[in-house]
Design a protein around this motif. Structure first.
Motif, short mmCIF file in Angstrom:
data_model
loop_
_atom_site.label_atom_id
_atom_site.label_comp_id
_atom_site.label_asym_id
_atom_site.label_seq_id
_atom_site.Cartn_x
_atom_site.Cartn_y
_atom_site.Cartn_z
N PHE A 149 11.46 -60.11 11.61
CA PHE A 149 10.53 -60.45 12.68
C PHE A 149 9.91 -59.19 13.28
N ALA A 150 10.76 -58.19 13.56
CA ALA A 150 10.28 -56.95 14.17
C ALA A 150 9.44 -56.14 13.19
N ALA A 151 9.88 -56.04 11.94
CA ALA A 151 9.18 -55.20 10.97
C ALA A 151 7.77 -55.71 10.70
N VAL A 152 7.62 -57.01 10.52
CA VAL A 152 6.29 -57.53 10.20
C VAL A 152 5.37 -57.43 11.42
N ARG A 153 5.93 -57.54 12.62
CA ARG A 153 5.10 -57.37 13.82
C ARG A 153 4.74 -55.92 14.06
N SER A 154 5.59 -55.01 13.61
CA SER A 154 5.21 -53.60 13.63
C SER A 154 3.98 -53.38 12.75
N CYS A 155 3.97 -54.00 11.57
CA CYS A 155 2.81 -53.91 10.69
C CYS A 155 1.57 -54.49 11.37
N ALA A 156 1.73 -55.64 12.01
CA ALA A 156 0.60 -56.30 12.66
C ALA A 156 0.03 -55.44 13.78
N ARG A 157 0.89 -54.81 14.57
CA ARG A 157 0.38 -54.00 15.68
C ARG A 157 -0.29 -52.73 15.19
N ARG A 158 0.21 -52.17 14.12
CA ARG A 158 -0.46 -50.99 13.54
C ARG A 158 -1.83 -51.38 12.99
N ALA A 159 -1.92 -52.59 12.43
CA ALA A 159 -3.22 -53.07 11.95
C ALA A 159 -4.18 -53.28 13.12
N MET A 160 -3.68 -53.84 14.23
CA MET A 160 -4.52 -54.00 15.42
C MET A 160 -5.08 -52.65 15.87
N GLU A 161 -4.22 -51.64 15.91
CA GLU A 161 -4.66 -50.32 16.35
C GLU A 161 -5.75 -49.77 15.44
N LYS A 162 -5.64 -50.02 14.14
CA LYS A 162 -6.67 -49.55 13.21
C LYS A 162 -8.02 -50.21 13.48
N LEU A 163 -7.98 -51.42 14.04
CA LEU A 163 -9.21 -52.14 14.37
C LEU A 163 -9.66 -51.87 15.81
N GLY A 164 -8.93 -50.98 16.49
CA GLY A 164 -9.31 -50.64 17.86
C GLY A 164 -8.89 -51.68 18.88
N VAL A 165 -7.90 -52.50 18.53
CA VAL A 165 -7.41 -53.56 19.42
C VAL A 165 -6.05 -53.14 19.97
N PRO A 166 -5.85 -53.19 21.30
CA PRO A 166 -4.55 -52.83 21.86
C PRO A 166 -3.44 -53.71 21.29
N PRO A 167 -2.27 -53.14 21.01
CA PRO A 167 -1.17 -53.94 20.48
C PRO A 167 -0.81 -55.09 21.43
N GLN A 168 -0.60 -56.25 20.86
CA GLN A 168 -0.32 -57.45 21.63
C GLN A 168 0.79 -58.25 20.94
N PRO A 169 1.43 -59.17 21.68
CA PRO A 169 2.43 -60.02 21.04
C PRO A 169 1.81 -60.89 19.96
N VAL A 170 2.60 -61.16 18.93
CA VAL A 170 2.19 -62.10 17.89
C VAL A 170 3.20 -63.24 17.92
N LEU A 171 2.77 -64.35 18.49
CA LEU A 171 3.67 -65.47 18.70
C LEU A 171 3.34 -66.60 17.73
N PRO A 172 4.36 -67.26 17.19
CA PRO A 172 4.10 -68.39 16.28
C PRO A 172 3.56 -69.58 17.04
N GLY A 173 2.56 -70.22 16.46
CA GLY A 173 1.99 -71.43 17.04
C GLY A 173 2.39 -72.63 16.22
N GLU A 174 1.46 -73.57 16.09
CA GLU A 174 1.73 -74.79 15.35
C GLU A 174 2.07 -74.50 13.90
N HIS A 175 3.12 -75.14 13.41
CA HIS A 175 3.61 -74.94 12.03
C HIS A 175 3.95 -73.48 11.75
N GLY A 176 4.23 -72.70 12.80
CA GLY A 176 4.63 -71.31 12.62
C GLY A 176 3.51 -70.34 12.37
#
Length: 219
Positions: free
Chosen positions: A44-71
């Motif tokens: 859970f932590a490792a894949v969200r680390s990847c997601a936040r680094r990707a956000m930073e590359k797009l100029g988006v501040p790191p934010q929580p990534v929460l599962p929604g409907e059907h995960g």
């Protein structure tokens, strides 16, 4: 691995082993893991680390990534994305929503599916094509690759429809040159004013893994 499967507008970040597993979580994310086992916490932590680094590359501040409907992961406004993890590997792919309608990625350990799984996820037509591919290219576990492609198709489908897509509702034809087409056997999503009847994707194999990706353009 996955970067080469997607358009240039997509930002991908990958991690191997336990890289990123000790990344601090946002409180909202940590609250989801109060009863999780250690392996689940690391993934859970490792894949969200990847997601936040990707956000930073797009100029988006790191934010929580929460599962929604059907995960399905919830992304910041203006972004579309997908995540995947398997033993020893995880990745996130993000793109500005103006550049793609949707995308889906998946990675799996490169080995045969457990006995009995293929018949529960593959159409007879798909099984027949897999046998032909196995004769031509025996070094690829085509059953596992088909499973991964179905996962990527679903991940691209769900944000466009908000509906479940059964394994048997997409007929996937893999090609030996690294491509595949998923013909939708149910009414497809409306994208750019037209109803889609298929998704196209790419695949690769290496480092003990198979990976697939689907990118859905706006037109």
């Amino acid at each position: 691995m996955i970067e080469d499967l997607l358009p240039q507008a997509v930002v991908t970040v990958e991690a191997y082993g336990h890289e990123g597993a000790d990344t601090p979580l946002f409180p909202e994310e940590a609250a989801l893991l109060t009863r999780a086992v250690a392996k689940r916490r690391r993934e859970f932590a490792a894949v969200r680390s990847c997601a936040r680094r990707a956000m930073e590359k797009l100029g988006v501040p790191p934010q929580p990534v929460l599962p929604g409907e059907h995960g399905a992961p919830g992304w910041p406004a203006g972004l579309a994305g997908s995540m995947t993890h398997c033993e020893g590997y995880c990745a996130a792919a993000l793109v500005r929503a103006a550049d793609l309608a949707s995308l889906g990625i998946d990675a799996e350990t490169h080995g045969p599916l457990p006995e009995g799984v293929l018949t529960s996820v593959a159409l007879p037509s798909e099984e027949k094509r897999l046998r032909r591919l196995a004769d031509r290219c025996p070094g690829v576990h085509w059953d596992r690759l088909l499973f991964s492609a179905k996962e990527s198709v679903y991940k691209a489908w769900f944000p466009l429809t908000g509906q479940w897509l059964d394994f048997m509702e997409a007929d996937i034809e893999l090609t030996a040159d690294g491509g595949f087409r998923a013909t939708l056997l149910v009414p497809g999503p409306l994208v750019g004013g037209r109803r889609l009847d298929h998704f196209d994707g790419r695949w690769t194999a290496g480092r003990g893994l198979v990976a697939t990706a689907v990118a859905v353009p706006h037109d």
